[in-house]
Scaffold this motif. Structure first.
Motif, short mmCIF file in Angstrom:
data_model
loop_
_atom_site.label_atom_id
_atom_site.label_comp_id
_atom_site.label_asym_id
_atom_site.label_seq_id
_atom_site.Cartn_x
_atom_site.Cartn_y
_atom_site.Cartn_z
N GLN A 101 1.93 -6.47 5.09
CA GLN A 101 2.63 -5.24 5.48
C GLN A 101 1.68 -4.22 6.09
N GLY A 102 0.36 -4.53 6.14
CA GLY A 102 -0.57 -3.69 6.88
C GLY A 102 -1.51 -2.83 6.06
N TYR A 103 -1.32 -2.74 4.74
CA TYR A 103 -2.21 -1.89 3.96
C TYR A 103 -3.40 -2.69 3.42
N THR A 133 4.58 8.09 1.39
CA THR A 133 4.97 7.45 2.65
C THR A 133 4.19 7.96 3.86
N ARG A 177 3.62 0.38 2.24
CA ARG A 177 4.25 -0.41 3.31
C ARG A 177 4.81 0.50 4.39
N ARG A 178 5.38 1.62 3.97
CA ARG A 178 5.91 2.59 4.94
C ARG A 178 4.79 3.40 5.57
N ALA A 211 1.77 2.48 6.19
CA ALA A 211 1.04 1.67 7.16
C ALA A 211 1.73 1.64 8.52
N LYS A 212 3.04 1.86 8.51
CA LYS A 212 3.80 1.83 9.76
C LYS A 212 4.09 3.23 10.29
N ARG A 213 3.54 4.25 9.62
CA ARG A 213 3.85 5.62 9.99
C ARG A 213 3.31 5.95 11.36
N GLU A 214 4.16 6.48 12.20
CA GLU A 214 3.71 6.96 13.50
C GLU A 214 3.00 8.29 13.29
#
Length: 285
Positions: free
Chosen positions: A38-40, A97, A122-123, A125-128
């Motif tokens: 998930q990117g973290y 988040t 998870r959120r 890591a995807k934060r713009e």
């Protein structure tokens, strides 16, 4: 893709610098850590407690509520207070988040968000780091699984700013990672914060000694600048009230069905007070 802010991260076992090869981080001592799908980055120090992080339901409620704009004045105030000429990254222990952290990454700064909740990371890591960023600038946010009460996986003096948003704090660790010219930005609720919901829904209230306890915790290593008091009222419908309660600590102390019934008994819209203090702290000379 290289993990943002990699140069500011440190091995949680030995404190040495980390390198990245594909999706693996490693240090000269041979400790290695695979990035989660998930990117973290999982960088828990030995003996860390990762069982206290927010649940999936709390995280989903926080994402929806903070995306609604109700707390934008708080987010903007924290971002403004985090501006500094000091070199380095922006670090937020207990980042959740990543809403506050992303807003603070102006002018190409990179950020590191630390949390014990995998659902939140998870959120994060995807934060713009977008809409509040100046057009054309670069930057990025590294989401890191870490316990801020232990030694944080951040190199000494690497942080231009540290954010402490409605969260506990480890003053000694913050002082260690903060650049000598950097700033600690603390957002704390005032006693009348959400008072209408506290009374109507029997929520956890703000400790009247909270400001003094914060000063006691930080005063040995930091000096405070004049605080910025933020206060305004918002009209919230039942859905927003439920999200607001569901994202905070009161969600752990109330039965979901009983809370739903209590919210349903409220007027269709509720006027709610938002009251908080933003304080910049600097390391004592």
């Amino acid at each position: 893709m290289t993990l943002p802010a990699l140069a500011a991260l440190a091995c949680p076992n030995c404190g040495q610098a980390l390198d990245q090869a594909d999706r693996r981080l490693s240090c000269p001592e041979g400790h290695s850590f695979d990035l989660a799908k998930q990117g973290y980055a999982p960088l828990l120090a030995p003996g860390s407690n990762a069982t206290t992080g927010d649940t999936a339901d709390q995280v989903a409620a926080r994402e929806d509520f903070l995306s609604s704009g109700v707390y934008d004045p708080l987010i903007d105030a924290v971002a403004a207070a985090a501006r500094t000429d000091a070199p380095g990254v922006v670090v937020e222990p207990g980042c959740g988040t990543g809403h506050y952290l992303a807003a603070a990454l102006a002018d190409g700064r990179e950020g590191i968000g630390l949390d014990t909740s995998k659902y939140a990371l998870r959120r994060c890591a995807k934060r713009e780091t977008g809409p509040r960023r100046a057009p054309g600038t670069q930057g990025g946010l590294a989401a890191v699984l870490a316990d801020a009460w232990n030694r944080m996986p951040v190199r000494a003096g690497a942080a231009a700013a540290v954010l402490n948003v409605f969260a506990p704090r480890n003053a000694d660790e913050i002082a260690r990672i903060l650049h000598p010219e950097g700033v600690l930005v603390v957002l704390t609720p005032r006693q009348d914060h959400l008072r209408e919901l506290v009374d109507a829904l029997d929520l956890l209230s703000v400790d009247p000694e909270k400001s003094q306890r914060t000063a006691d915790q930080l005063g040995s290593v930091f000096e405070a600048e004049p605080a910025d008091e933020i206060g305004y009222a918002v009209e919230l419908g039942h859905e927003q009230v439920r999200l607001l309660v569901g994202m905070g600590p009161s969600a752990r102390h109330h039965d979901g069905a009983a809370l739903d019934a209590a919210v349903a008994a409220l007027p269709e819209t509720v006027r709610v007070t938002v009251a908080a203090t933003v304080t910049r702290w600097r390391a004592k000379r």
